[in-house]
Design an enzyme around this catalytic site. Structure first.
Site, PDB file in Angstrom:
ATOM      1  N   CYS A  30      46.667  27.944  35.776  1.00 11.11           N
ATOM      2  CA  CYS A  30      48.319  28.067  35.445  1.00 11.11           C
ATOM      3  C   CYS A  30      48.839  29.204  36.256  1.00 11.11           C
ATOM      4  CB  CYS A  30      48.373  28.710  34.078  1.00 11.11           C
ATOM      5  SG  CYS A  30      48.024  27.368  32.738  1.00 11.11           S
ATOM      6  N   LYS A  79      19.087  37.376  44.966  1.00 11.71           N
ATOM      7  CA  LYS A  79      19.904  38.278  44.014  1.00 11.71           C
ATOM      8  C   LYS A  79      19.818  38.235  42.476  1.00 11.71           C
ATOM      9  CE  LYS A  79      23.763  39.262  47.050  1.00 11.71           C
ATOM     10  NZ  LYS A  79      25.152  39.002  47.319  1.00 11.71           N
ATOM     11  N   ASP A  83      23.439  32.441  41.103  1.00  7.90           N
ATOM     12  CA  ASP A  83      23.514  32.822  42.318  1.00  7.90           C
ATOM     13  C   ASP A  83      22.521  32.484  43.176  1.00  7.90           C
ATOM     14  OD1 ASP A  83      24.219  34.647  44.525  1.00  7.90           O
ATOM     15  OD2 ASP A  83      25.211  36.072  43.304  1.00  7.90           O
ATOM     16  N   CYS A 103      50.337  22.675  34.022  1.00  8.68           N
ATOM     17  CA  CYS A 103      49.084  22.913  34.621  1.00  8.68           C
ATOM     18  C   CYS A 103      48.132  21.530  34.498  1.00  8.68           C
ATOM     19  CB  CYS A 103      48.429  24.073  33.974  1.00  8.68           C
ATOM     20  SG  CYS A 103      46.714  24.307  34.475  1.00  8.68           S
ATOM     21  N   GLY A 130      28.929  42.280  43.783  1.00  6.10           N
ATOM     22  CA  GLY A 130      29.662  43.481  43.679  1.00  6.10           C
ATOM     23  C   GLY A 130      30.345  43.697  42.251  1.00  6.10           C
ATOM     24  N   CYS A 186      35.553  39.564  51.584  1.00  4.17           N
ATOM     25  CA  CYS A 186      35.257  41.212  52.027  1.00  4.17           C
ATOM     26  C   CYS A 186      34.282  41.412  53.338  1.00  4.17           C
ATOM     27  CB  CYS A 186      34.521  41.554  50.702  1.00  4.17           C
ATOM     28  SG  CYS A 186      32.810  40.915  50.290  1.00  4.17           S
ATOM     29  N   CYS A 217      45.275  29.324  31.527  1.00  2.00           N
ATOM     30  CA  CYS A 217      43.949  29.246  32.197  1.00  2.00           C
ATOM     31  C   CYS A 217      44.194  29.576  33.827  1.00  2.00           C
ATOM     32  CB  CYS A 217      43.496  27.681  32.225  1.00  2.00           C
ATOM     33  SG  CYS A 217      44.214  26.632  33.503  1.00  2.00           S
TER      34      CYS A 217
END
Ligand SMILES: [Zn+2]
Length: 255
Positions: free
Chosen positions: A173, A83, A59, A243, A38, A186, A170
């Protein structure tokens, strides 16, 4: 740039901040896009349309009927196709002059390091925290700017993490790898198509600006989009000196 290119990209070239120099930088650029779903769909289409010289798509998934409500690079006739191949076909239809490399797999952290080091700008269009953190780690190591987007239900967010800038945080962080974030997917919660599309489009916005040298980038700010109220909010985000990913950079002493 030949006459056809000058025509094709004329509306970008006309932009004062962009110009022929900007177009030449875009045409010489290499963008790595992880995820052709998406977020990746509009991002890939805009990058192809703008003439990014080389685009690498990563992908491992195949097009599913449930994707088509928001993943606009794919089509009904390409259901079940990989995809990366489906997106590349849509991109070639828009712009056959660019190079498109398809990596049909879920890239391991080692592969990501190699892929990221070869790119000028990286787009995280993935859908899970493990991949997001692996991409961020690779971008910090290689010093490549990362444009990370996310969207679920009616909510989207976007930022640029640019480790070339000493003050820029980044991804880790803001979202430490060891913290307990609930993975929201989703497939369970739903995703409003235009919200996902808005964030993916904004990822292309930031990527093209980074390539062309149009300032300022979104680095240091987190943008949030509420598609229900149709509002954008942004907050300043700072680098975390503690971090675990970018807390110590070459040539710096840890605070
Ligand atoms: Zn960090």
């Amino acid at each position: 740039m030949d006459d056809q290119d000058l025509l094709r990209y004329s509306r970008h070239i006309l932009l004062e901040e962009f110009g022929i120099d900007g177009q030449e930088r875009v045409s010489a650029g290499h963008v790595l896009v992880i995820g052709a779903g998406g977020l990746g769909s509009p991002a890939l289409l805009y990058l192809a349309a703008a003439g990014v010289g080389r685009i690498t798509i990563v992908d491992d998934d195949r097009v599913d009927l449930t994707n088509l409500q928001r993943q606009i690079a794919h089509s009904t006739e390409r259901v079940d196709a990989p995809k990366v191949r489906s997106a590349a076909e849509a991109m070639r239809a828009l712009n056959p002059t660019i190079r498109i490399d398809c990596v049909e797999q879920r890239a391991s952290p080692t592969e990501l390091r190699t892929l990221v080091a070869e790119a000028d700008v990286v787009l995280d269009c993935s859908d899970n925290f493990a991949t997001r953190h692996a991409i961020n780690q690779a971008c910090v190591s290689a010093g490549r700017p990362l444009v990370a987007g996310a969207a679920i239900r009616f909510d989207g967010q976007l930022s640029v993490y640019d480790s070339r800038d000493a003050s820029s945080p980044c991804y880790a962080c803001l979202f430490p790898p060891d913290s307990e974030f609930e993975e929201t997917r989703c497939a369970v919660l739903g995703a409003f198509g235009p919200v996902v599309g808005t964030i993916g489009t904004l990822q292309a916005n930031e990527a093209l600006k980074l390539l062309a040298g149009v300032q300022p980038s979104l680095a240091g700010r987190l943008l949030m989009f509420d598609g229900r109220r149709t509002t954008f909010d942004s907050m300043k985000v700072a680098r975390d000196p503690a971090c675990g990913v970018c807390g110590h950079r070459p040539g710096e002493t840890r605070a």
